[in-house]
Scaffold this active site. Structure first.
Site: not given
Ligand code: CTP
Length: 319
Positions: A109, A132, A241-243, A293
């Site tokens: 994202n 997400n 992280s989710t990614g 993370h």
């Molecule tokens: N990501 C990234 N760089 C960013 C934002 C996100 O590399 N600036 C990647 C990360 O791997 C992230 C994935 O995109 O897990 C999805 O983004 P987000 O929805 O923000 O991730 P979550 O890991 O789910 O964050 P959170 O736990 O804070 O909800």
């Protein structure tokens, strides 16, 4: 023992480090990138020693009965009741059973996607994974619209849908899910306490509106297994992280994995500001020490894997 040792390659001199604004950013080139199929197979095999994504991607109906009490994965002292609604939405069999794809996109994202014009390329992959419930329609030129698998942390209800406080929030949510048709909606419901109300509301809306989306709820062991794999490869990530979770799962199903929207840095290589998310104004608060993370470490690792042809990381323009 055949384990892919990432730690050695993290200090490999072929990974050019650029220092800009105090932060080190690993450079990678997409020109001349070639898939390394034997490395892809080796990684798949090694990950399979820790988890089987086909199975761990979701618990199934037969794992529980309504009324069962389970412990949260990352908060063992707290418990959750498996409600009737939750139970009725558990898949009978893994939604990823026997699914194999030539190429997959995992779309993170990061604001790095803005102006990337990657939409068409992303949509051209056989299977597209997003995170997400990120919006797509308004950003289609840069991010595409195809979503075969999409994750939804329970916190998204609060963050992007006003906590379902009024009817229009709920309508917006139902509309977003109806656009997904029968793709997989992956809800990590058993990780930590705090989101159970949100998960229940989501489940109730799916049932009430008879949405076709195929719900999946990651197994209780998934996160430990993923952490175990990366730890064994000397990448100490406490809370993937989710990614990263999506990449790790995708290695089971996809021969070629292309990552977009991974850029956890506030500036691009030219020093231009990059939004944390392409679609909202969330800030980079995640990089404080309190953050669960370690996205920059994850990025470094993915970058090494890109340079070795295990995956393709796109952080620039697609045309
Ligand atoms: N990501 C990234 N760089 C960013 C934002 C996100 O590399 N600036 C990647 C990360 O791997 C992230 C994935 O995109 O897990 C999805 O983004 P987000 O929805 O923000 O991730 P979550 O890991 O789910 O964050 P959170 O736990 O804070 O909800």
């Amino acid at each position: 023992d055949g384990e892919l040792c990432l730690s050695r390659s993290l200090v490999n001199s072929s990974d050019k480090i650029i220092r800009k604004g105090g932060s080190s950013i690993f450079q990678h080139s997409v020109e001349g990138w070639k898939i390394n199929s034997s490395l892809v197979l080796e990684i798949r095999k090694n990950i399979l020693r820790f988890l089987d994504a086909e199975r761990d991607v979701s618990v199934v109906k037969s794992s529980f009965k309504p009324g069962d009490v389970i412990h949260y994965v990352l908060d063992r002292r707290r418990t959750l009741n498996i409600s009737q609604d939750l139970h009725s939405l558990l898949p009978e069999v893994s939604p990823m059973k026997n699914r194999r794809f030539k190429t997959c996109a995992v779309v993170g994202n990061s604001g790095i996607l803005l102006d990337s014009e990657c939409g068409k390329e992303i949509d051209s992959h056989n299977f597209v994974i997003r995170c997400n419930l990120a919006p797509v329609v308004e950003f289609a030129a840069d991010v595409g619209t195809k979503s075969d698998f999409i994750t939804m942390n329970p916190s998204v209800v609060q963050r992007a849908f006003g906590g379902f406080r009024n009817e229009s929030d709920r309508e917006k949510f139902v509309h977003r899910l109806s656009m997904l048709n029968d793709s997989v909606l992956w809800i990590p419901a058993f990780m930590v306490k705090g989101g159970e109300k949100h998960v229940e509301w989501v489940n109730a809306l799916i049932l009430k509106n008879k949405l076709k989306v195929r719900t999946a709820y990651p197994s209780l062991r998934l996160i430990h297994a993923v952490r175990g794999y990366w730890l064994t490869n000397k990448v100490p990530i406490k809370r993937p992280s989710t990614g990263l979770l999506m990449y790790t799962l995708a290695t089971r199903f996809c021969d070629e994995i292309h990552l977009y929207g991974f850029w956890p840095f506030p500036k691009d290589l030219n020093g231009k500001a990059v939004k944390y998310h392409y679609y909202d104004d969330l800030k980079y608060r995640y990089f404080s020490n309190a953050s669960p993370h370690r996205m920059p470490l994850e990025f470094k690792t993915l970058n090494v894997l890109h340079n070795r042809g295990a995956l393709k990381l796109t952080t620039g323009k697609c045309i």
